[in-house]
Write a protein that holds these residues in place. Structure first.
Motif, short mmCIF file in Angstrom:
data_model
loop_
_atom_site.label_atom_id
_atom_site.label_comp_id
_atom_site.label_asym_id
_atom_site.label_seq_id
_atom_site.Cartn_x
_atom_site.Cartn_y
_atom_site.Cartn_z
N ASP A 25 32.48 19.43 -25.29
CA ASP A 25 31.44 19.99 -26.16
C ASP A 25 30.09 19.32 -25.92
N ASP A 26 30.11 18.05 -25.53
CA ASP A 26 28.88 17.33 -25.24
C ASP A 26 28.32 17.66 -23.86
N LYS A 27 29.19 18.11 -22.96
CA LYS A 27 28.80 18.34 -21.57
C LYS A 27 28.45 19.80 -21.27
N TYR A 28 29.08 20.73 -21.98
CA TYR A 28 28.96 22.15 -21.64
C TYR A 28 28.66 22.98 -22.88
N ASP A 29 28.04 24.13 -22.68
CA ASP A 29 27.79 25.02 -23.82
C ASP A 29 29.04 25.85 -24.12
N ALA A 30 29.00 26.56 -25.25
CA ALA A 30 30.17 27.31 -25.72
C ALA A 30 30.59 28.41 -24.75
N ASP A 31 29.62 29.08 -24.12
CA ASP A 31 29.96 30.14 -23.17
C ASP A 31 30.69 29.58 -21.95
N PHE A 32 30.21 28.44 -21.46
CA PHE A 32 30.87 27.82 -20.31
C PHE A 32 32.29 27.41 -20.66
N ILE A 33 32.47 26.83 -21.84
CA ILE A 33 33.81 26.38 -22.26
C ILE A 33 34.74 27.58 -22.43
N ALA A 34 34.24 28.68 -22.96
CA ALA A 34 35.07 29.87 -23.12
C ALA A 34 35.52 30.39 -21.76
N ASP A 35 34.59 30.47 -20.81
CA ASP A 35 34.94 30.92 -19.46
C ASP A 35 35.90 29.94 -18.80
N LEU A 36 35.63 28.66 -18.95
CA LEU A 36 36.48 27.63 -18.37
C LEU A 36 37.90 27.72 -18.93
N THR A 37 38.00 27.93 -20.23
CA THR A 37 39.31 28.05 -20.87
C THR A 37 40.11 29.19 -20.26
N CYS A 38 39.47 30.32 -20.03
CA CYS A 38 40.15 31.46 -19.42
C CYS A 38 40.63 31.12 -18.01
N VAL A 39 39.76 30.48 -17.22
CA VAL A 39 40.13 30.13 -15.84
C VAL A 39 41.29 29.14 -15.84
N VAL A 40 41.25 28.17 -16.74
CA VAL A 40 42.33 27.17 -16.83
C VAL A 40 43.64 27.83 -17.23
N LEU A 41 43.62 28.58 -18.32
CA LEU A 41 44.87 29.17 -18.83
C LEU A 41 45.47 30.19 -17.88
#
Length: 89
Positions: A25-41
């Motif tokens: 949360d400190d390193k990335y914005d919410a949109d990046f984390i949402a996209d990252l979550t999809c790629v990871v899962l």
């Protein structure tokens, strides 16, 4: 039709725990984390559970360790992928 609000993929919790520990949360914005979550899962198998207690009591430590390693590798690979995407855009 909805099956149940209680049923979820246990890997989602593991991924979120790693994000919290890594202070994403400190390193990335919410949109990046949402996209990252999809790629990871999308790299991980599904492991559906209804109650957290099921995993606590019935998951052997070796399997938990394996799941944690899969999550770490998937996150590293996804971050690499997302960096390439950001460079290309």
């Amino acid at each position: 039709m909805k099956i149940s609000d209680d049923i979820h993929n246990y890997y989602e919790k593991l991924v979120m725990q790693h994000f919290v520990m890594g202070k994403f949360d400190d390193k990335y914005d919410a949109d990046f984390i949402a996209d990252l979550t999809c790629v990871v899962l999308n790299q991980l198998p599904t492991r559906y559970i209804r109650h957290e207690v099921d995993m606590a009591f019935y998951l052997p430590p070796s399997e938990r360790f394996d799941m944690e390693n899969k999550v770490k590798k998937a996150i590293a690979k996804a971050l690499e992928f997302m960096d390439v995407i950001r460079i290309d855009n």
